[in-house]
Each structure stands twice: as C-alpha cells, then as structure tokens.
Scaffold this motif. Structure first.
Motif, PDB file in Angstrom:
ATOM      1  N   ASP A  90       0.828  -1.203   0.000  1.00 25.31           N
ATOM      2  CA  ASP A  90       0.000   0.000   0.000  1.00 25.31           C
ATOM      3  C   ASP A  90       0.863   1.253   0.000  1.00 25.31           C
ATOM      4  OD1 ASP A  90      -2.580   1.320   0.167  1.00 25.31           O
ATOM      5  OD2 ASP A  90      -2.114   1.747   2.266  1.00 25.31           O
ATOM      6  N   ALA A  91       2.031   1.175   0.618  1.00 28.82           N
ATOM      7  CA  ALA A  91       2.965   2.300   0.644  1.00 28.82           C
ATOM      8  C   ALA A  91       3.801   2.380  -0.628  1.00 28.82           C
ATOM      9  CB  ALA A  91       3.882   2.185   1.856  1.00 28.82           C
ATOM     10  N   LYS A  92       3.484   1.520  -1.588  1.00 30.27           N
ATOM     11  CA  LYS A  92       4.173   1.488  -2.887  1.00 30.27           C
ATOM     12  C   LYS A  92       5.671   1.208  -2.736  1.00 30.27           C
ATOM     13  CE  LYS A  92       0.690   4.312  -5.160  1.00 30.27           C
ATOM     14  NZ  LYS A  92      -0.307   3.967  -4.132  1.00 30.27           N
ATOM     15  N   LEU A  93       5.958   0.319  -1.791  1.00 32.80           N
ATOM     16  CA  LEU A  93       7.334  -0.132  -1.585  1.00 32.80           C
ATOM     17  C   LEU A  93       7.530  -1.474  -2.265  1.00 32.80           C
ATOM     18  CD1 LEU A  93       7.553   0.857   2.163  1.00 32.80           C
ATOM     19  CD2 LEU A  93       8.999   1.808   0.353  1.00 32.80           C
ATOM     20  N   PRO A  94       8.659  -1.681  -2.922  1.00 30.69           N
ATOM     21  CA  PRO A  94       8.876  -2.935  -3.650  1.00 30.69           C
ATOM     22  C   PRO A  94       9.253  -4.083  -2.730  1.00 30.69           C
ATOM     23  CG  PRO A  94      10.813  -1.528  -3.840  1.00 30.69           C
ATOM     24  CD  PRO A  94       9.779  -0.731  -3.088  1.00 30.69           C
ATOM     25  N   ILE A  95       8.917  -5.279  -3.158  1.00 32.66           N
ATOM     26  CA  ILE A  95       9.393  -6.491  -2.491  1.00 32.66           C
ATOM     27  C   ILE A  95      10.341  -7.166  -3.463  1.00 32.66           C
ATOM     28  CG2 ILE A  95       8.766  -8.706  -1.468  1.00 32.66           C
ATOM     29  CD1 ILE A  95       6.064  -7.525  -0.798  1.00 32.66           C
ATOM     30  N   GLU A  96      11.630  -6.986  -3.224  1.00 31.35           N
ATOM     31  CA  GLU A  96      12.647  -7.450  -4.162  1.00 31.35           C
ATOM     32  C   GLU A  96      13.568  -8.466  -3.494  1.00 31.35           C
ATOM     33  OE1 GLU A  96      12.997  -3.287  -6.695  1.00 31.35           O
ATOM     34  OE2 GLU A  96      14.439  -3.703  -5.107  1.00 31.35           O
ATOM     35  N   ASN A  97      14.051  -9.379  -4.260  1.00 38.28           N
ATOM     36  CA  ASN A  97      14.975 -10.388  -3.745  1.00 38.28           C
ATOM     37  C   ASN A  97      16.406  -9.943  -4.015  1.00 38.28           C
ATOM     38  OD1 ASN A  97      15.863 -12.750  -2.570  1.00 38.28           O
ATOM     39  ND2 ASN A  97      15.599 -13.973  -4.423  1.00 38.28           N
ATOM     40  N   ASN A  98      16.785  -8.823  -3.394  1.00 41.84           N
ATOM     41  CA  ASN A  98      18.125  -8.280  -3.589  1.00 41.84           C
ATOM     42  C   ASN A  98      19.155  -9.080  -2.786  1.00 41.84           C
ATOM     43  OD1 ASN A  98      17.045  -6.230  -5.175  1.00 41.84           O
ATOM     44  ND2 ASN A  98      16.766  -4.854  -3.425  1.00 41.84           N
ATOM     45  N   THR A  99      20.391  -8.964  -3.183  1.00 38.24           N
ATOM     46  CA  THR A  99      21.457  -9.650  -2.450  1.00 38.24           C
ATOM     47  C   THR A  99      21.856  -8.884  -1.194  1.00 38.24           C
ATOM     48  OG1 THR A  99      23.117  -8.544  -3.841  1.00 38.24           O
ATOM     49  CG2 THR A  99      22.370 -10.746  -4.521  1.00 38.24           C
ATOM     50  N   SER A 100      21.479  -7.604  -1.128  1.00 35.49           N
ATOM     51  CA  SER A 100      21.823  -6.786   0.032  1.00 35.49           C
ATOM     52  C   SER A 100      20.550  -6.249   0.673  1.00 35.49           C
ATOM     53  CB  SER A 100      22.711  -5.613  -0.392  1.00 35.49           C
ATOM     54  OG  SER A 100      23.027  -4.792   0.710  1.00 35.49           O
ATOM     55  N   PRO A 101      20.479  -6.219   2.007  1.00 31.97           N
ATOM     56  CA  PRO A 101      19.291  -5.670   2.668  1.00 31.97           C
ATOM     57  C   PRO A 101      19.204  -4.162   2.494  1.00 31.97           C
ATOM     58  CG  PRO A 101      20.972  -6.203   4.281  1.00 31.97           C
ATOM     59  CD  PRO A 101      21.482  -6.717   2.973  1.00 31.97           C
ATOM     60  N   ASP A 102      18.042  -3.616   2.742  1.00 28.71           N
ATOM     61  CA  ASP A 102      17.866  -2.169   2.738  1.00 28.71           C
ATOM     62  C   ASP A 102      18.133  -1.666   4.146  1.00 28.71           C
ATOM     63  OD1 ASP A 102      16.922   0.481   2.752  1.00 28.71           O
ATOM     64  OD2 ASP A 102      15.614   0.048   1.057  1.00 28.71           O
ATOM     65  N   TRP A 103      19.264  -0.998   4.314  1.00 31.96           N
ATOM     66  CA  TRP A 103      19.728  -0.610   5.648  1.00 31.96           C
ATOM     67  C   TRP A 103      18.882   0.486   6.283  1.00 31.96           C
ATOM     68  CZ3 TRP A 103      22.651  -4.423   6.802  1.00 31.96           C
ATOM     69  CH2 TRP A 103      23.504  -4.994   5.846  1.00 31.96           C
ATOM     70  N   ASP A 104      18.063   1.180   5.500  1.00 34.41           N
ATOM     71  CA  ASP A 104      17.265   2.281   6.034  1.00 34.41           C
ATOM     72  C   ASP A 104      15.877   1.846   6.496  1.00 34.41           C
ATOM     73  OD1 ASP A 104      19.207   4.287   5.574  1.00 34.41           O
ATOM     74  OD2 ASP A 104      18.621   4.412   3.463  1.00 34.41           O
ATOM     75  N   ASN A 105      15.489   0.621   6.165  1.00 32.14           N
ATOM     76  CA  ASN A 105      14.136   0.152   6.470  1.00 32.14           C
ATOM     77  C   ASN A 105      14.147  -0.889   7.579  1.00 32.14           C
ATOM     78  OD1 ASN A 105      13.496   1.744   4.288  1.00 32.14           O
ATOM     79  ND2 ASN A 105      13.114   0.048   2.885  1.00 32.14           N
ATOM     80  N   GLY A 106      13.162  -0.810   8.486  1.00 32.00           N
ATOM     81  CA  GLY A 106      13.111  -1.741   9.597  1.00 32.00           C
ATOM     82  C   GLY A 106      11.710  -2.220   9.905  1.00 32.00           C
ATOM     83  N   ILE A 107      11.598  -3.057  10.929  1.00 36.06           N
ATOM     84  CA  ILE A 107      10.316  -3.629  11.341  1.00 36.06           C
ATOM     85  C   ILE A 107      10.246  -3.657  12.865  1.00 36.06           C
ATOM     86  CG2 ILE A 107       8.884  -5.712  11.392  1.00 36.06           C
ATOM     87  CD1 ILE A 107      10.046  -6.405   8.634  1.00 36.06           C
TER      88      ILE A 107
END
Length: 424
Positions: A90-107
């Motif tokens: 809903d926030a228009k954020l991608p779900i990608e199978n990247n080799t590196s994590p997104d360091w700015d995003n958390g849970i």
C-alpha cells in the motif's frame, strides 16, 4: 534530528475484514465480525463466540509458498504477514529479492503470544518421544520475534527488526517506537504493527476469569457492548494490523500518498499501585499518559476532535471516559467524538492497538467518524460526564483534524498516540 513522521501504508487482517476495503466497509456500516465458534462450544467454554479473521486457503496462497503453508501452524504469523505485506505494498514499496538488505528500512512488529497451536503440537510430539518430527520451523513459529523475523526476511529489511510485547498496548506502543526511531533519523521507513493468535488456547484464560460474555452465544453480533449499560464483558478477538511509518522527506521524495502524520505520544505504567492491579488501571497513570501524549505532540487538548478509546465493554468503560475527561479538561458537549471499534470486532488483545489505529486513520481518508454499535443504552455514568451525541451510534460525516488513540493493558500499562490530518 527532528524528522516529521507520516503514515504511507496500511494493512489489516481482522475479524470484520482481511483487506482494507472490506474492513472499511464494515466500519462504515457497523457490520460485526463476531461469530459463533464451534470449537469453543465443543471444549465446554462458557463463551462460545469470538472475533476471528476469515482467511481462506486461497488467500494464504497469495502470501506463502505451498512448502511454507505445509509446515505453518501459527495463525498469528499468517495474520501478521497478510497485514504487513499489504501495508508495504500500500505504501508502494517494492518487495525485491536483492542480495543486500535495505539498511534504512526496519520492522517493529509486536505480539502477545505466538504460535500457541504449534506449541501444543510440539508438546505432544515431545511427550510422545517424537522430537525429530517437530520440523525445522517450530522454533520460528513459537518465538515471539517470529513475526518480525518472518516479515524481515520477506521484505529484506536491514535496519532494526524486532518485536515488542505489552499486552493490549502492544500495537499502540509499537507505533510510538517506530515514530521515535524515524524522528531521530535512525531509520527512514519502519513497518510497525501487531498480531494475535486465534483459538481456545489463547482465549481459555479469559473464559476461566469469567470476563467474557456468556449470554450471547446465540446472538454473537450483539455481545460486544462498549459504553453500554448492559455490557457483560469483552469478546475475545484476533488478527493483525500494520502501518508503514516514514520520514516526511522520504515520502515526499517517493511521491506517495500520505494518510496522516504522527505527532507524538506517550507510554507509562501505573506500577500496579493504588487502584492499579494486573487487570485494573491506575487512573492517575492513565491521565498522566494522555496528558504526556498531548504535550509530546505539541498540541492543545482542545484541538483533539476524535478519540478512539480502549473501551472493552467491561465495568471500567465509565472510568476510562472519566480519565479522558479529566486529562483533557473537557466534558459535556465540549468532549471530542469518541468511538470503540471493539463492538464490531471484539478485543483483539495484542493486535488491538494496531488494528484500531488502522481504523482510526481511515477516518481521515473517508472524512467520517465511524459509529459505535451495541450501545443504544449508554451507561448513565458515561452520559453524566459527556454528551450522548459525542458517542455516535452510526457513522457520521466529519473531517477529523486530530485523533487520539489509546490502549490500556494487562499489567497496568498505557500508551497514547496522537495522529493529525496531513498538511505540508
């Protein structure tokens, strides 16, 4: 750092809807998600009704692989993944199978008890000396942080990935934890929310305490009666709510719609002193929490025009209204509009704060205040404090500017968050 924090995504898996559109339709029209549960009758519970999300196998297959589903026996993880992934999309954020994590995003995704059915299965296998049959996912399904870990893997988050647990305040507390991290510049985006398992092994303790209504087994939709003179106890519920919190700078840079701004809030405890106990609130602490939230949000109490209370349909509802009135210094017709969504979907325990926050925020988008159901007979102690018209029995047209959302939980713990209609 003092970043402004906004909400850009919402997701829900609730007894009255497992998509935002279903959920909102139910709230607008006062359609209950509380139903008769045959398993509770079979197990000789006194209360045979509950709020349980209606998740089909086809719906699960949209979020999990066949292999994951074959071993998955934790309803809380199912609900949390559905709500969390939907909020992310809903926030228009991608779900990608990247080799590196997104360091700015958390849970920061909370729970009370997770995987209780898996626990039961595991105990039986261990007692039968079949430990090898536990499977490789039993630990993940039964650790409290299983939900945040599961979502962290799906979304590839490299910032803080953690689980909080504070009984009924869990979801509201998690929003504030995410807000503070983003405000301080330690993250750009955080998916926050909370979930609660379904079933007799979660709800049994409350049935034993005789705080669930026992006279509505043949009339489930009328059982949950917040603020009603005829309330006889809360209806247990389950599910998950999820919100994407994001720095305003990041949201504007991405050009995404914004639901609302988080202005601040507060958490505290009554210490189980005075009138406060494991199950009863310390009124001074509740009032202090609300006052501190108003101060932290840098607003005047008079500017709050809608409250979403905790209001569980117990004898403490009138006391909660009194605490709001004293903390805000407002009464009678000057009191804000107030609602409790527990009449529609019950008390979803650890998931309550997040599900109810999602519902509260949808009022900004819809320019409505969702109605209260089952309280045509308002409690006289409540109407002696505030004007009855401030408790709408049906959804009304109103464009909220500032909404206060609070949760008060077992252990005498409190959380209050202040949301504002977004304006740049």
């Amino acid at each position: 750092m003092n970043n402004r924090v906004v909400i850009t995504g919402l997701g829900v898996c609730a007894p009255n809807g497992v998509t935002i559109s279903e959920f909102t339709h139910s709230l607008k029209n006062g359609i209950s998600g509380i139903r008769f549960q045959q398993e509770l009758d079979d197990l000789a519970f006194g209360c045979h009704i509950a709020g349980k999300p209606q998740v089909t196998d086809a719906h699960k297959q949209e979020y999990f692989t066949p292999l994951q589903l074959r071993a998955l026996n934790s309803t809380g993880i199912v609900y949390g993944v559905i709500a969390g992934v939907d909020a992310w999309k809903d926030a228009k954020l991608p779900i990608e199978n990247n080799t590196s994590p997104d360091w700015d995003n958390g849970i920061i995704f909370g729970t009370g008890i997770l995987g209780v059915d898996q626990f039961r299965e595991s105990i039986h296998l261990i007692d039968a000396k079949n430990t090898r049959r536990l499977g490789s996912t039993s630990v993940m399904q039964t650790m409290a942080s299983g939900i945040s870990a599961y979502l962290g893997g799906i979304l590839g988050c490299g910032n803080q990935v953690t689980t909080n647990s504070s009984a009924c305040t869990t979801g509201t507390e998690g929003i504030l934890m995410a807000y503070e991290r983003i405000k301080l510049g330690k993250a750009k985006i955080i998916l926050t929310g909370s979930c609660s398992d379904s079933g007799p092994y979660v709800w049994g303790g409350f049935d034993a305490m005789r705080i669930l209504p026992r006279t509505y087994n043949d009339n489930p939709t009328k059982a949950s009666r917040p603020m009603s003179a005829s309330a006889t106890g809360f209806v247990a519920g389950s599910g998950a709510g999820a919100l994407v919190l994001e720095s305003l700078e990041s949201a504007l840079e991405r050009g995404v719609p914004i639901y609302a701004e988080v202005l601040g809030g507060a958490v505290n405890s009554g210490g189980q002193r005075g009138e406060g106990t494991m199950t009863a609130p310390n009124s001074e602490a509740v009032q202090r929490c609300i006052i501190a939230a108003v101060i932290d949000a840098n607003i005047e109490a008079a500017t709050i025009d809608v409250i979403n209370g905790h209001l569980t349909a117990t004898a403490k509802d009138a006391l909660e209204i009194e605490n709001w009135s004293k903390a805000l210094g407002r009464k009678g017709g000057d009191f804000p509009y107030i609602n409790s969504f527990k009449g529609i979907f019950g008390h979803c325990l650890a998931a309550a704060g997040s599900i109810e926050a999602v519902a509260s925020i949808m009022q900004f988008k819809e320019n409505l205040v969702f109605g209260n159901i089952n309280c045509e007979d308002l409690h006289p102690e409540i109407t002696s404090l505030i004007a009855p018209q401030k408790i709408p029995l049906q959804t009304i047209t109103h464009s909220p500017e500032i909404i206060a959302k609070a949760s008060f939980g077992f252990g005498d713990v409190n959380a209050c968050t202040i949301f504002k209609r977004f304006s740049n």
